[in-house]
Design an enzyme around this catalytic site. Sequence first.
Site, PDB file in Angstrom:
ATOM      1  N   ASP A 198     -12.949   0.911  10.888  1.00  0.00           N
ATOM      2  CA  ASP A 198     -13.588   0.900   9.596  1.00  0.00           C
ATOM      3  C   ASP A 198     -14.078  -0.709   9.102  1.00  0.00           C
ATOM      4  O   ASP A 198     -13.891  -0.860   8.028  1.00  0.00           O
ATOM      5  CB  ASP A 198     -12.623   1.651   8.594  1.00  0.00           C
ATOM      6  CG  ASP A 198     -13.294   1.685   7.122  1.00  0.00           C
ATOM      7  OD1 ASP A 198     -14.313   2.209   7.259  1.00  0.00           O
ATOM      8  OD2 ASP A 198     -12.279   1.639   6.352  1.00  0.00           O
TER       9      ASP A 198
ATOM     10  N   LYS B 167       0.699  -1.198  -0.058  1.00  0.00           N
ATOM     11  CA  LYS B 167       0.056   0.151   0.022  1.00  0.00           C
ATOM     12  C   LYS B 167       0.958   1.272   0.024  1.00  0.00           C
ATOM     13  O   LYS B 167       1.664   1.542   0.988  1.00  0.00           O
ATOM     14  CB  LYS B 167      -0.893  -0.123   1.284  1.00  0.00           C
ATOM     15  CG  LYS B 167      -1.944   1.042   1.384  1.00  0.00           C
ATOM     16  CD  LYS B 167      -2.773   1.217   2.392  1.00  0.00           C
ATOM     17  CE  LYS B 167      -3.760  -0.007   2.348  1.00  0.00           C
ATOM     18  NZ  LYS B 167      -4.807   0.151   1.683  1.00  0.00           N
TER      19      LYS B 167
END
Length: 922
Positions: free
Chosen positions: A141, A48
């Site tokens: 999340d 990422k």
Amino acid sequence: MPEAHDDGDRVIGQRLGPYEITAKLGEGGMGEVYRATDTRLKREVAIKVLPAAFTEDKERLARFEREAQLLAQLHHPNIASIFGLEESQGTRALVMELVEGPTLAERLESGALSITESLSFALQIAQALEEAHEKGIVHRDLKPQNIKASSEGKAKVLDFGLAKAMDATASAASAADLARSPTLMHSPTLTAVHGTQLGMILGTAAYMAPEQARGKAVDRRADIWAFGVVLYEMLTGRRLFAGEEASDILAAVIRQEVDLSTLPAEVPARLRRLLARCLDRDPKARLRDIGEARIEIAALLRGENLGMTPVPGEAASAPAKSSHRELLAWALAATLAATAAGVWFTRGTGESSAAPARTIRAVLPLPPGVSIELDGERAGMPALSHDGRLVAFGAREGAGPMRIWVQELASGAVRPLPGTEEAYRPFWSPDDRRIGFFTWSHLATTPADGGAVARLARARDARGGTWNRKGTILFAPHQVGPLFTIPEDGGEIRAATALAGKAQTGTHRFPQFLPDDEHFLYLDRTARFGQGREASVRLGRLGSVEPGARLLDGATNAAYSEGHLLYVRDGALLAQPFDLTQRKLAGQAQTLVGDLLFNQRFTFGVFSASDRGLVAFLTGHQSDRSQLVWRDRAGRRLGELGEPGILSGSGGLALSRDGRWAAVSRIEEGTSEADIWIYDLARGTEMRLARPSHDDYSPTFAADGSYLVFTSRGSVATESVLVRRDLATGAETDLLTVADRVLMPMSISKDGAFLVYDLGDEGKVGEFDVMVRPLAGGGRERLLAGSQADDSSGQLSPDDRWVAWASDESGQYEVYVAPFTGPGARVQVSRAGGVQPRWNPSGGELFFKTPDNTLTAVPIESATGTFSVGAPVPLFQIVEFIGWTYDVTPDGQRFLVREPLGEGDVSPITLLTDWTARLQRR
């Protein structure tokens, strides 16, 4: 590497540190995500790449790095791991576990999941959240896009805690912050039902807790809310909160009434009640611990119906009537799923055809080439996790080393645990997240899903361990002696029991904690040479070393489960009611397994019990017999030496340098004594050195073959004696006698002047030193190699100039060489682990065994007075044993190797489910 946001295709084929970028996976507000290959460890990872604007904020980047360090501590089979942070040419990236397969969001595009599958995924998600919450980490999340949900039923939660790590503040904050979802977006536009346009907050807002949507600080209760929303979506196939705009969704989260009447009618009241607790808008009234949800869901999957009252206002009658049928259906579905995973079922022996099919015997097949370890005291030893979901055991793949393997009972998936080579006797932590085990020299632990191995204490020929909820490990570090305790993260070792009697002989082994975490069961076995063994199960208590109450005579290893004491007597597994309050047996014992595998020599039956009605065991019989085999340097079998027999585990074997003699320590079947057997290779005869009431082992020949030295331990087991035996006359001389120490002769100098031996302290298991003792001409003994580690197996070179030994001072065993006399630094010979060094008697080589059980030769050069090492040359695989496995002939071309016969008819691991029902039917 150029900045990723320029064009993802440009970076394909480039490197970020050791990672080679191979494909782009997606992008989101948190940056772009790539598939990459770790060129060092040869594994696929996800990279990422963080946005440049983020990495330019030094304060925020520093905070992110601190959070990432915390997140990297999460190790759980249902959590995608973070491997590290990388920086290259100004680009910062997070290296993560690459998890293949669809997300839960993609699975839900086809509609609702079945109740069984919904509960299965929910259980795994709850386990992941519980692991993180206990470490102070909140996901913030959680949503279907952040959950991988394979068609095989495996769930893996992604991006744990990154929402907080990426946040500029520590609060829930603004919509701009919420837009920076760390979720991997597989495409700029997903489906209208489950997706969102890139950079918008719809995908996140629908799963926010009301306090989070209001911008207030959040804690783990926000994750519990999101968990409830996700579970609702799995059961219905619909969003709980929906809207065209982010503001519409946020408003619904904050004000819209949670309506559980839209759940399918077949959802039972107990599950409705759980959802209502998770989705309480007031965080103070919400379910406070995800562990409670995990317990409820696990009970539902087991088919339990505890009659929970329905949610107020709910039409309870219809669901209540169908609840029992649904639970039975789930239980049946779970059985069928296990069958599909390769579990073979048979009816329990002794059941009548009319009895309900609740008790099931199931044999777990292993992958091709994997076999349960059957070597002596370590035979298989399956260990069920407390929740009954997993089983750990010792096994080999082909001719490789024994490792700890873990099998998931629901799916049948089997995996070895890295770093557990030569490990045995696994046992579980109370939360089933870690596994304790023993190596040749240590007690150690490792995460149940793989990870770093922590060595806690010395242990050698260990005899079992157990772990309580207060963080104490109780273990038997040696084949003789009492039990000890140590904190689960290491620390001071303390005696937990004391041997009885004036001689302080015997052994305490196979401890098992009772549910109060204070009392424990253990086997008390007194060795009576020539008269068999007396065994009993005792009850001990932490904080007292006094002999515990004797619960059972003539029994061996025992465990508590489901209100019963399970124990082994006369080779059968019995169950007898046990009063935990009074800590006393009650009622009559009944046989659960009549064909249990029982190891007569080491006095134990091979079984394990979970806390919830599941028993794992092996059946049949085994043989501990081995054969001495001749092999050449290529491993070709050349012949056999002597008859098969039970060779002493640490007894060793030896060849004389003149090539005439061989010796081995062997135990006659039906006895407990080890004797030295000598083979005259020239004449083809053999001779037993019988010393009644003594264990004799570790034979070592003089260079000219005129005598040998061995260790003898008599009925007073605290004394060790080095004995010299003249082979021509049979005369014996005691060279050295010590109390509370272990003596093991290793080699004798060419001129017969010196004896090199290993010296260990009975109170410090696994801490040996290499000593040298003059045999002629006077002088004092001295230390050759010693440290707080294990320094052992000292071997003199053929010219007596060098001594080789093995030491685990570095953290793993390596082979070292140093001058026998005079100054000089030691030289490390092995590079990736090594034990059992032997010199080539003809010179020029040193042999040793690597961790994967490969016999290896290393060329050496020492003619100039310095010692140099060449490249190692693998020869052939030899089977792992405790103690010496091989020796080499004078010409260095043949090897005498100890090899197991593999006799017996031992089954794979067998499971017995709901065994208490079987007792009730009798």
